[in-house]
Design a protein around this motif. Sequence first.
Motif, mmCIF file in Angstrom:
data_model
loop_
_atom_site.group_PDB
_atom_site.id
_atom_site.type_symbol
_atom_site.label_atom_id
_atom_site.label_comp_id
_atom_site.label_asym_id
_atom_site.label_seq_id
_atom_site.Cartn_x
_atom_site.Cartn_y
_atom_site.Cartn_z
ATOM 1 N N SER A 1 8.591 -0.488 1.035
ATOM 2 C CA SER A 1 8.905 0.928 0.810
ATOM 3 C C SER A 1 8.086 1.766 1.796
ATOM 4 C CB SER A 1 8.628 1.340 -0.634
ATOM 5 O OG SER A 1 7.311 1.035 -1.018
ATOM 6 N N PRO A 2 8.477 1.712 3.069
ATOM 7 C CA PRO A 2 7.707 2.404 4.109
ATOM 8 C C PRO A 2 7.713 3.915 3.929
ATOM 9 C CG PRO A 2 9.782 1.613 4.995
ATOM 10 C CD PRO A 2 9.675 1.074 3.602
ATOM 11 N N LYS A 3 6.598 4.519 4.347
ATOM 12 C CA LYS A 3 6.475 5.978 4.295
ATOM 13 C C LYS A 3 6.649 6.532 5.700
ATOM 14 C CE LYS A 3 3.552 9.782 2.925
ATOM 15 N NZ LYS A 3 2.234 10.193 2.439
ATOM 16 N N PHE A 4 7.721 7.260 5.902
ATOM 17 C CA PHE A 4 7.993 7.924 7.159
ATOM 18 C C PHE A 4 7.441 9.348 7.062
ATOM 19 C CE2 PHE A 4 10.973 4.488 6.734
ATOM 20 C CZ PHE A 4 11.028 3.938 8.002
ATOM 21 N N PHE B 1 15.442 1.800 2.448
ATOM 22 C CA PHE B 1 14.404 0.963 1.865
ATOM 23 C C PHE B 1 14.072 1.466 0.468
ATOM 24 C CE2 PHE B 1 13.713 0.734 6.500
ATOM 25 C CZ PHE B 1 13.906 -0.623 6.673
ATOM 26 N N ARG B 2 13.294 0.685 -0.266
ATOM 27 C CA ARG B 2 12.947 1.021 -1.641
ATOM 28 C C ARG B 2 12.245 2.384 -1.706
ATOM 29 N NH1 ARG B 2 12.509 -1.551 -6.440
ATOM 30 N NH2 ARG B 2 10.902 -0.861 -7.864
ATOM 31 N N LYS B 3 12.613 3.152 -2.709
ATOM 32 C CA LYS B 3 12.003 4.449 -2.946
ATOM 33 C C LYS B 3 10.549 4.253 -3.379
ATOM 34 C CE LYS B 3 12.598 8.686 -5.570
ATOM 35 N NZ LYS B 3 13.341 9.364 -6.639
ATOM 36 N N ARG B 4 9.673 5.091 -2.867
ATOM 37 C CA ARG B 4 8.249 5.030 -3.207
ATOM 38 C C ARG B 4 8.051 5.730 -4.547
ATOM 39 N NH1 ARG B 4 4.935 4.062 1.265
ATOM 40 N NH2 ARG B 4 3.336 5.488 0.494
ATOM 41 N N GLU B 5 7.693 4.937 -5.571
ATOM 42 C CA GLU B 5 7.585 5.529 -6.908
ATOM 43 C C GLU B 5 6.208 5.412 -7.541
ATOM 44 O OE1 GLU B 5 12.053 5.506 -8.544
ATOM 45 O OE2 GLU B 5 11.060 3.549 -8.625
ATOM 46 N N GLN C 1 1.701 1.367 3.405
ATOM 47 C CA GLN C 1 3.025 1.253 4.025
ATOM 48 C C GLN C 1 3.412 2.470 4.875
ATOM 49 O OE1 GLN C 1 6.204 -0.762 1.980
ATOM 50 N NE2 GLN C 1 4.887 -1.236 0.231
ATOM 51 N N ASP C 2 2.414 2.993 5.626
ATOM 52 C CA ASP C 2 2.733 4.114 6.503
ATOM 53 C C ASP C 2 2.406 3.829 7.964
ATOM 54 O OD1 ASP C 2 -0.042 4.334 6.535
ATOM 55 O OD2 ASP C 2 -0.079 6.448 5.960
ATOM 56 N N SER C 3 2.204 2.549 8.294
ATOM 57 C CA SER C 3 1.930 2.154 9.663
ATOM 58 C C SER C 3 2.366 0.705 9.856
ATOM 59 C CB SER C 3 0.430 2.303 9.937
ATOM 60 O OG SER C 3 0.144 2.017 11.277
#
Length: 155
Positions: free
Chosen positions: A18-21, A2-6, A91-93
Amino acid sequence: MFRKRENIVEIEEGKLLSPKFDNDGLIPVITMCSKTKDILMHGYMNVEAFKKTIETKEAHYFSRSRQQIWHKGKTSGFTQKVLEIRIDDDQDSVWLTVDIGDGSSCHVGYRSCFYRSIPLGPIENGREVEMKFEEKEKSFDPEVVYKGQPNPTKI
């Protein structure tokens, strides 16, 4: 994948996923029944499970106890057909809305994993808090459905 979190603005206001795992590579997922609006379960997805869920329109999770991808319903037949996927502001849930037909979601045999409620109010002794069963009967017999497979619940 997925898209990099920038940048925060793109994460919170942008259109690109850009989900955060977390540090274990997982993202929490809450799953709701499309018909009743009941919360059926809480689970986790890794990148592969999230991708499979999006692509197949059926819920896939990552089992922390088994350390593997788990296609919900593969063993029990109670497949979760995904009708909608939402992600929260940072974007973490993830929130899934699913159709389970006449099936169930809980490996214990209840329709929902959230089959008990906790009483509200002062706690005199935390070791004696009694929960109330909101679901009175199981939807299925786990011993019959899972045919001797190990219980995923760990002490």
